[in-house]
Write a protein that holds these residues in place. Structure first.
Motif, PDB file in Angstrom:
ATOM      1  N   PHE A 152       0.839  -1.197   0.000  1.00 42.96           N
ATOM      2  CA  PHE A 152       0.000   0.000   0.000  1.00 42.96           C
ATOM      3  C   PHE A 152       0.877   1.251   0.000  1.00 42.96           C
ATOM      4  N   ASP A 153       0.359   2.326  -0.611  1.00 39.73           N
ATOM      5  CA  ASP A 153       1.092   3.587  -0.526  1.00 39.73           C
ATOM      6  C   ASP A 153       0.892   4.183   0.868  1.00 39.73           C
ATOM      7  N   ALA A 155      -0.496   6.872   2.117  1.00 38.37           N
ATOM      8  CA  ALA A 155      -1.832   7.338   2.496  1.00 38.37           C
ATOM      9  C   ALA A 155      -2.761   6.164   2.801  1.00 38.37           C
ATOM     10  N   THR A 156      -2.675   5.103   1.994  1.00 38.26           N
ATOM     11  CA  THR A 156      -3.531   3.938   2.223  1.00 38.26           C
ATOM     12  C   THR A 156      -3.109   3.183   3.476  1.00 38.26           C
ATOM     13  N   ASP A 159      -4.739   4.951   6.218  1.00 39.57           N
ATOM     14  CA  ASP A 159      -6.185   4.706   6.228  1.00 39.57           C
ATOM     15  C   ASP A 159      -6.510   3.313   6.780  1.00 39.57           C
ATOM     16  N   VAL A 160      -5.778   2.310   6.324  1.00 39.77           N
ATOM     17  CA  VAL A 160      -6.047   0.946   6.785  1.00 39.77           C
ATOM     18  C   VAL A 160      -5.695   0.801   8.259  1.00 39.77           C
ATOM     19  N   PHE A 232     -10.574  -2.177   1.031  1.00 39.12           N
ATOM     20  CA  PHE A 232      -9.335  -1.493   0.683  1.00 39.12           C
ATOM     21  C   PHE A 232      -8.632  -2.181  -0.492  1.00 39.12           C
ATOM     22  N   THR A 233      -8.631  -3.498  -0.493  1.00 40.71           N
ATOM     23  CA  THR A 233      -7.948  -4.189  -1.587  1.00 40.71           C
ATOM     24  C   THR A 233      -8.697  -4.011  -2.896  1.00 40.71           C
ATOM     25  N   GLY A 235     -10.400  -1.340  -3.643  1.00 39.98           N
ATOM     26  CA  GLY A 235     -10.097   0.018  -4.037  1.00 39.98           C
ATOM     27  C   GLY A 235      -8.722   0.143  -4.660  1.00 39.98           C
ATOM     28  N   SER A 236      -7.741  -0.581  -4.099  1.00 40.05           N
ATOM     29  CA  SER A 236      -6.386  -0.536  -4.641  1.00 40.05           C
ATOM     30  C   SER A 236      -6.328  -1.168  -6.024  1.00 40.05           C
TER      31      SER A 236
END
Length: 242
Positions: A152-153, A155-156, A159-160, A232-233, A235-236
């Protein structure tokens, strides 16, 4: 001095409790045992000193204030989390499995010490990040490292991390909310006190109360966590394909 001891020896003597010389670990363990038995309202320096067989003033070298003592209880919970994770064996390299492993262990810690669980919200809301106990910071590092390893970057990852923490502590808090009105009652309706709820104003709550009284357990924790992580996944994946 009449007893042949100087000021330094006298100070050391006051550090000896019912079970010998005190240590921070013993002070925190005893405080947690007291809270487990009687709740947070029973915890005070004076009462803890009585439990340990020392004067309350002797405790201030291990916890400088009541707030420091409460932060120490949070530390004790996270140290127990580390012990449970270590007992599980080697860490799982898969990030999702790693998060599930942490969530299961923390859920078990909280169910073991339900009276202390409110501190996980109240004290962490009151203490800035850099001043949190080392065991808490190590847990943050553990979770963030798993998320970084997932690719994840930044920012993510943040968030996670926030979502994972909120789900875990929120789930446990809901799991531990008291629902039984009268534990001596055998009739489920009276046991939950449904007669106290207006059938006209709160019909859905009355109908659902019995289900709400059941704990979701580790299975509910895992199902909710998977649904959260899936969001989240997905969205990624969408961002990558776009």
């Amino acid at each position: 001095m009449a007893n042949g001891r100087g000021p330094r020896e006298a100070r050391r003597a006051s550090d000896r409790g019912r079970y010998g010389r005190l240590s921070r670990e013993r002070v925190l363990a005893t405080a947690l045992e007291l809270v487990d038995r009687e709740g947070l309202s029973a915890l005070s320096m004076r009462r803890l000193g009585t439990e340990l067989g020392v004067e309350a003033m002797a405790l201030y070298r291990y916890a400088a204030s009541k707030d420091s003592l409460l932060d120490g209880l949070v530390e004790a919970l996270y140290l127990e989390l580390e012990e449970r994770l270590a007992a599980d064996g080697d860490e799982d390299p898969d990030w999702r499995a790693g998060l599930h492993r942490i969530a299961r262990a923390m859920h078990a810690v909280c169910l073991t010490h339900p009276q202390a669980v409110p501190l996980l919200a109240t004290r962490l809301l009151a203490v800035p990040l850099a001043r949190r106990p080392a065991a808490v910071l190590r847990d943050h590092e553990r979770v963030l490292t798993l998320l970084r390893g997932a690719g994840f970057d930044e920012a993510t990852v943040a968030d996670v991390f926030r979502a994972f923490t909120a789900w875990l502590l929120g789930y446990v808090s809901v799991e531990l909310r008291p629902t039984v009105d009268n534990p001596d009652e055998t009739d489920p309706a009276f046991r939950l006190g449904l007669h106290r709820l207006s059938a006209k104003e709160l019909p859905t709550l009355r109908e659902t109360a019995a289900a709400l009284a059941e704990q979701g357990g580790p299975e509910g924790l895992a199902a909710g966590l998977d649904a959260l992580l899936d969001s989240f996944t997905r969205g990624s994946a969408s961002a990558a394909s776009g």
